[in-house]
Every structure is written in structure tokens, then in C-alpha cells.
Design a protein around this motif. Structure first.
Motif: not given
Length: 185
Positions: A4-6, A8-17, A30-36, A156-160
Motif C-alpha cells: 500500500x505504501x509503495x 501510494x508513493x508511486x502514485x505521488x511520484x507519477x504526479x509530482x516527480x 499522513x492524509x491517507x493513513x489518518x483518513x483511512x 473507506x479506502x477510496x475516500x482516503x
């Protein structure tokens, strides 16, 4: 957790570089973890999800708002403000007002989307329990909501994920992009 962490990291990497991911991934994760996990609290009998409260979600959205504005202003303040002014000099005041309104709508949209989706999911589970209990007693109260529990887990997952993805996109929209910087050099 690692997958899951990997992911999420790859998603952020794909968007932000790579550079901006190093800067913003801890907050996005942190947003994802807290919300989930806040959403998952609703699976504990007698507890409601914190994320069904608009104020709680607005606090998260304000952090997202401050973050993407900080990202834009700290990376290239002139470029960020120029983007808010739009491409046509004559219409700059109109574009500026529209862009600023758009910026302030983002945290409201993030908060409202999360609150409503989690509230409705929790409400559907409560209704299913009451209907099941009315027809079949305790057995119905336990069995009827089971299909909704799987849907609730997905919600729960999708909203996070959606909150995290939108925050990532907002940061991306705020920071200068490599192709623009490369064109200047």
C-alpha cells in the motif's frame, strides 16, 4: 502495508516527480493513513467515523490548502501569481477573482466530499441494521449489513485515496513543472 505504501508513493511520484515527492509524500501519506484509519473506526460497534464530521475534514482540507499554496509561492511566487492572473492582460482582474475563488473552493470540496461519502456509508449501514433487526431480530441485524460492510471497506479506502490524490494534484498544479523550467535554461 508495504504494498500500500509503495503504491501510494508511486502514485505521488507519477504526479509530482521525484524531487517534489520527497518533499510532499510524508504529508500525503499522513492524509491517507489518518483518513483511512479514521474511516475504519466505523467498523467498531458503537463508534462513528471521525471523518463523518465536516469540521474534522475541513481541518485536513485547510492543511492541504496551506500546503499547495505554500508549494506554489515558495517554488516560484511570481509564476504562481502570474498563473492566477490568466493569459489575457485585459481580463486579468476577472481571471484573478475566478482563480482565487477556485482556490478557496478546493478545501470546501475536499471536506464536503469526504464528509458526505463517509456519513452516507455509515447511515446505510445503520439503516441495514435496523431493517434487518426489524425482520429477523438480532440475526438480521448482524447479517443484513454484511454486504454493505464490503462496500464500506471500499469506501473507506477510496475516500482516503481520493483526498490524497486530489491534494497531490493540487500541489502539482501549484509548483513549476520541469518542462517549463527547462525551456528557460
Amino acid at each position: 502495508g508495504e504494498v500500500l505504501t509503495e503504491g501510494l508513493y508511486n502514485m505521488v511520484l507519477g504526479v509530482l516527480g521525484e524531487k517534489e515527492t520527497k518533499n510532499f509524500f510524508p504529508l500525503i501519506a499522513s492524509f491517507f493513513t489518518y483518513i483511512f484509519f479514521s474511516n475504519m473506526v466505523s467498523f467498531i460497534p458503537g463508534f462513528g467515523p471521525v471523518t463523518s464530521n465536516f469540521s474534522s475534514n475541513m481541518a485536513l482540507a485547510i492543511v492541504s490548502f496551506l500546503t499547495f499554496n505554500y508549494a506554489g509561492l515558495s517554488r516560484d511566487a511570481a509564476g504562481y501569481i502570474k498563473h492566477l492572473l490568466g493569459p489575457i492582460a485585459l481580463l486579468m482582474p476577472v481571471f484573478f477573482v475566478l482563480e482565487v475563488v477556485s482556490l478557496f473552493i478546493r478545501p470546501l470540496s475536499l471536506s464536503f466530499r469526504l464528509t458526505v461519502n463517509i456519513f452516507v456509508d455509515h447511515l446505510l449501514q445503520m439503516i441495514a441494521r435496523q431493517i434487518g433487526g426489524g425482520f429477523l431480530g438480532v440475526l438480521g441485524e448482524v447479517l443484513l449489513p454484511v454486504p454493505l460492510l464490503f462496500l464500506g471497506l471500499l469506501v473507506c479506502f477510496m475516500q482516503a485515496f481520493v483526498f490524497s490524490l486530489l491534494s497531490t494534484i493540487y500541489v502539482s498544479m501549484s509548483v513549476p513543472h520541469g518542462e517549463h523550467q527547462d525551456a528557460h535554461h
